[in-house]
Each structure stands twice: as C-alpha cells, then as structure tokens.
Design an enzyme around this catalytic site. Sequence first.
Site, PDB file in Angstrom:
ATOM      1  N   CYS A  19       0.804  -1.237   0.000  1.00 14.41           N
ATOM      2  CA  CYS A  19       0.000   0.000   0.000  1.00 14.41           C
ATOM      3  C   CYS A  19       0.834   1.282   0.000  1.00 14.41           C
ATOM      4  CB  CYS A  19      -0.942   0.006   1.198  1.00 14.41           C
ATOM      5  SG  CYS A  19      -1.921  -1.483   1.286  1.00 14.41           S
ATOM      6  N   HIS A  40      -3.042   6.965   3.060  1.00 16.20           N
ATOM      7  CA  HIS A  40      -3.561   5.646   2.670  1.00 16.20           C
ATOM      8  C   HIS A  40      -4.886   5.426   3.412  1.00 16.20           C
ATOM      9  CE1 HIS A  40      -3.927   1.565   1.623  1.00 16.20           C
ATOM     10  NE2 HIS A  40      -3.628   1.083   2.826  1.00 16.20           N
ATOM     11  N   ASN A  71     -10.227  -0.046   1.436  1.00 15.36           N
ATOM     12  CA  ASN A  71      -8.782  -0.097   1.236  1.00 15.36           C
ATOM     13  C   ASN A  71      -8.495  -0.778  -0.101  1.00 15.36           C
ATOM     14  OD1 ASN A  71      -6.064  -0.655   1.249  1.00 15.36           O
ATOM     15  ND2 ASN A  71      -6.023  -1.538   3.315  1.00 15.36           N
TER      16      ASN A  71
HETATM   17  O1  UT7 Z   1      -3.384  -1.491   4.059  1.00 14.46           O
HETATM   18  C1  UT7 Z   1      -2.932  -1.885   5.317  1.00 14.46           C
HETATM   19  C2  UT7 Z   1      -3.621  -3.115   5.727  1.00 14.46           C
HETATM   20  N1  UT7 Z   1      -4.374  -3.258   6.895  1.00 14.46           N
HETATM   21  C3  UT7 Z   1      -4.847  -2.394   7.782  1.00 14.46           C
HETATM   22  O2  UT7 Z   1      -4.600  -1.248   7.789  1.00 14.46           O
HETATM   23  C4  UT7 Z   1      -5.726  -2.938   8.850  1.00 14.46           C
HETATM   24  C5  UT7 Z   1      -5.425  -2.415  10.203  1.00 14.46           C
HETATM   25  N2  UT7 Z   1      -6.320  -2.958  11.206  1.00 14.46           N
HETATM   26  C6  UT7 Z   1      -7.639  -2.656  11.275  1.00 14.46           C
HETATM   27  O3  UT7 Z   1      -8.155  -1.901  10.478  1.00 14.46           O
HETATM   28  C7  UT7 Z   1      -8.439  -3.231  12.438  1.00 14.46           C
HETATM   29  O4  UT7 Z   1      -7.566  -3.943  13.282  1.00 14.46           O
HETATM   30  C8  UT7 Z   1      -9.618  -4.160  12.002  1.00 14.46           C
HETATM   31  C9  UT7 Z   1     -10.696  -3.343  11.330  1.00 14.46           C
HETATM   32  C10 UT7 Z   1      -9.095  -5.236  11.062  1.00 14.46           C
HETATM   33  C11 UT7 Z   1     -10.235  -4.818  13.240  1.00 14.46           C
HETATM   34  O5  UT7 Z   1     -10.651  -3.837  14.164  1.00 14.46           O
HETATM   35  P1  UT7 Z   1     -10.203  -3.984  15.697  1.00 14.46           P
HETATM   36  O6  UT7 Z   1     -10.798  -2.866  16.428  1.00 14.46           O
HETATM   37  O7  UT7 Z   1      -8.713  -4.127  15.721  1.00 14.46           O
HETATM   38  O8  UT7 Z   1     -10.938  -5.294  16.121  1.00 14.46           O
HETATM   39  P2  UT7 Z   1     -10.319  -6.638  16.745  1.00 14.46           P
HETATM   40  O9  UT7 Z   1      -9.550  -7.382  15.729  1.00 14.46           O
HETATM   41  O10 UT7 Z   1      -9.678  -6.330  18.048  1.00 14.46           O
HETATM   42  O11 UT7 Z   1     -11.641  -7.425  17.043  1.00 14.46           O
HETATM   43  C12 UT7 Z   1     -12.625  -6.956  17.996  1.00 14.46           C
HETATM   44  C13 UT7 Z   1     -13.816  -7.874  17.915  1.00 14.46           C
HETATM   45  C14 UT7 Z   1     -13.466  -9.363  17.892  1.00 14.46           C
HETATM   46  O12 UT7 Z   1     -14.462 -10.060  18.589  1.00 14.46           O
HETATM   47  P3  UT7 Z   1     -14.223 -10.543  20.118  1.00 14.46           P
HETATM   48  O13 UT7 Z   1     -13.028 -11.449  20.054  1.00 14.46           O
HETATM   49  O14 UT7 Z   1     -13.966  -9.290  20.892  1.00 14.46           O
HETATM   50  O15 UT7 Z   1     -15.500 -11.217  20.450  1.00 14.46           O
HETATM   51  C15 UT7 Z   1     -13.569  -9.720  16.438  1.00 14.46           C
HETATM   52  O16 UT7 Z   1     -13.861 -11.072  16.215  1.00 14.46           O
HETATM   53  O17 UT7 Z   1     -14.522  -7.611  16.696  1.00 14.46           O
HETATM   54  C16 UT7 Z   1     -14.735  -8.855  16.020  1.00 14.46           C
HETATM   55  N3  UT7 Z   1     -14.775  -8.570  14.590  1.00 14.46           N
HETATM   56  C17 UT7 Z   1     -15.929  -8.273  13.949  1.00 14.46           C
HETATM   57  N4  UT7 Z   1     -17.185  -8.162  14.394  1.00 14.46           N
HETATM   58  C18 UT7 Z   1     -18.125  -7.837  13.487  1.00 14.46           C
HETATM   59  C19 UT7 Z   1     -13.758  -8.542  13.693  1.00 14.46           C
HETATM   60  N5  UT7 Z   1     -14.227  -8.231  12.481  1.00 14.46           N
HETATM   61  C20 UT7 Z   1     -15.563  -8.062  12.615  1.00 14.46           C
HETATM   62  C21 UT7 Z   1     -16.590  -7.720  11.724  1.00 14.46           C
HETATM   63  N6  UT7 Z   1     -17.847  -7.614  12.190  1.00 14.46           N
HETATM   64  N7  UT7 Z   1     -16.352  -7.486  10.409  1.00 14.46           N
END
Ligand code: UT7
Length: 323
Positions: A113, A250, A280
Amino acid sequence: MINAKITGVGGYVPEKVYDNAYMESIVDTSDEWIIRRTGVKERHISDDNEYTSDMAIKASQIALENSGLKAEELDLIILATVTPDYFTPACACLVQKALGAVNAAAFDYNAACSAFVTGLTIAKQFIAAGTYKNVLVVCADTLSKATDYADRATCVLFGDAAGAAVVSATEENGIMETELGSDGDLAITALAYRNSDEENEKRVSKRKETIWMAGQAVMKFAVKAMADASLRVLEKSGLSWDDITLVIPHQANYRIVDSAIKRMGITEDKVFLTLEKYGNTSASCIPVALSEAVAEGRIKKGDKIILVGFGGGLTWGAALLEW
Ligand code: UT7
C-alpha cells in the site's frame, strides 16, 4: 537542477459494488460494526474476468490524457501490484502494449500500500539523474481476488481500484521530498509459492494465497509510521503545517487516519478521504484520492500537499509535492 512533477493523474474503480448490507449477507458482521470500526460503507469489486492490468490501463489512459502527453513520449512505466495478472509478463508490460507506449521500458515493483509514494520516489530518481523525462507510475490491485471472504476481520476492508500519474521533468517545484521505510518483522501475508501449514492454519478459509493480517498490530504501527513519515518530509523541506493545503493518507481504516492526524497535529479539514466509498484498495488508494481531489478543485497549482501511506512488508512512505 532537474525536478520531477506530476503532470496528469487518473483513477478507475470497477462498477460492481459490495455494500455493507452485502457483507452482512456473507459473514457475521453488521453495518454498524463496519462503520464504527473502519469507516467503510462500500467497496468496488472487479468482475471475474476483469484483472489488474484492465483497471491499470483505464487509469493510465486518463492520466495520460490529463497530462497532455502522447503514449510514445513515455520513457518508463512502473507498476505496483500485489495481485498481478501473471508472474510474468509484468503488468507494466501489458499496460505498455495497450497504451502503445513503444518507447517505454516497463517493470513491476511491490511495496504494497506504500507503493504510490515509492513509485514517485523511483520516478524522481530517474528524472533527476537525467535518464528519463516522462515516467508513468501506476498502482493497481484486484484485492478482491486475494481476499478471504470467510474472514470477517479482513473482507470488510478491501476493494479494487487503479490509479496512475505521469511524472515529468521540469524546472518547477514538484516532488520536493520523499521518505521511505520498511520493517520486515511485521507482516501482512498472502503467499505465492511457499508452502506453509502454519500460514494455512491462520486463515479462516485455510487458503494461503488469501490475505491474512494481525489487524491490531498493523493499526498501532500505521498510526506512528504515517505521522512520523509526514513530519519527516515536512522537516526536510523546512516547511510547516501552515504551508500544506492537503494531506492524502492511505485509506485503510478511518480510526488509523484519525489517530495519525491527531499525532501530526492537524485537523480533518486538511485531509482528503475516499475510504467510505472504496475501502482499502491497496496502493491505488492515494492516486485515486489524488485524482478526485484535483477534479474537485481541492488542489490548485502551487499548493503543497503530503501523500502518506503504509502497508504490507511492512512498508511506509511520505511525499511532499508542490502541485
Ligand atoms: O493497508 C494496510 C492493511 N491493513 C490495515 O490497515 C488494517 C489495520 N487494522 C484494522 O483496520 C483493524 O484492526 C480491524 C478493522 C481489522 C479490526 O478492528 P479492531 O478494532 O482491531 O478489532 P479486533 O480485531 O480487536 O476485534 C474486535 C472484535 C473481535 O471479537 P471478540 O473477540 O472481541 O468477540 C472480532 O472477532 O470484533 C470482532 N470482529 C468483527 N465483528 C463484526 C472482527 N471483524 C468483525 C466484523 N464484524 N467485520
């Protein structure tokens, strides 16, 4: 002193749209969660028979037209993608052929990216050295073809797009400062040839060629990397935030952008976002947003802007340009 300047920019997104209601229908998620945690409402998705080079060609044609240059005047085409049509030939060669850029060398490169800023840096070096006069920098990805649509944590983020810019030799100010970095210790992975049971196991779908990432770790890293790289190009140029008209970051997650700009010490009115509409789209996020910002009159001749990205590798980079 020969400088390098963007003389034309173009963007392309495919027609098909996956909105949050569609994402709700394929994984256990909700419109409310996606908007609150990412800021994305829609992503554009290529058709099954629409590939990275098809989108790259369309964006390149628009950039060329906006630059007023003929395809034969291009000396070099560099194209960044993590989802090429083929391992060989390079996607850049497919673009070279379609444009009729008969005098251009062409190669692909990969900085995920961060690749638009990386591409501007490469173009600037070739131009400053006097090797080439006109370089086409293209970023294109069909991330939907590498997305694990069983993984709700990644599939809601990604979309497809292409962006391109013609960079030409000039005596005016153009690409003033750039800053690049990498840290191979932190990974977002999608595998080509390497066999790895460990990698397969990380994926919900168990398909190693789909994208996997440690979201939280990437998010934390991205905020610091984007803020530090922007401050570094500002410092190198001797300018201050008051001199900067617009920042195009980005577009990975609204929360990352929000925290990064707070760290930079600027407010959102200086930032241009397309995240809500496209999600993204890898390296093309920045040139697609740049192309829209120019079309909307948010950037005018003489304005100073900062482009800043981070991505797989991990990699990061910023560029300070005078338009
Ligand atoms: O181009 C560069 C590439 N990548 C990035 O920039 C991504 C960077 N990271 C992110 O954008 C975020 O970490 C995410 C959007 C991927 C995830 O958000 P987060 O606030 O870090 O959530 P998390 O991974 O800590 O998950 C929190 C909860 C989890 O559930 P539990 O374990 O607390 O019950 C996940 O399973 O949210 C859950 N979860 C979802 N729930 C509903 C993860 N994805 C989803 C979803 N819908 N789509």
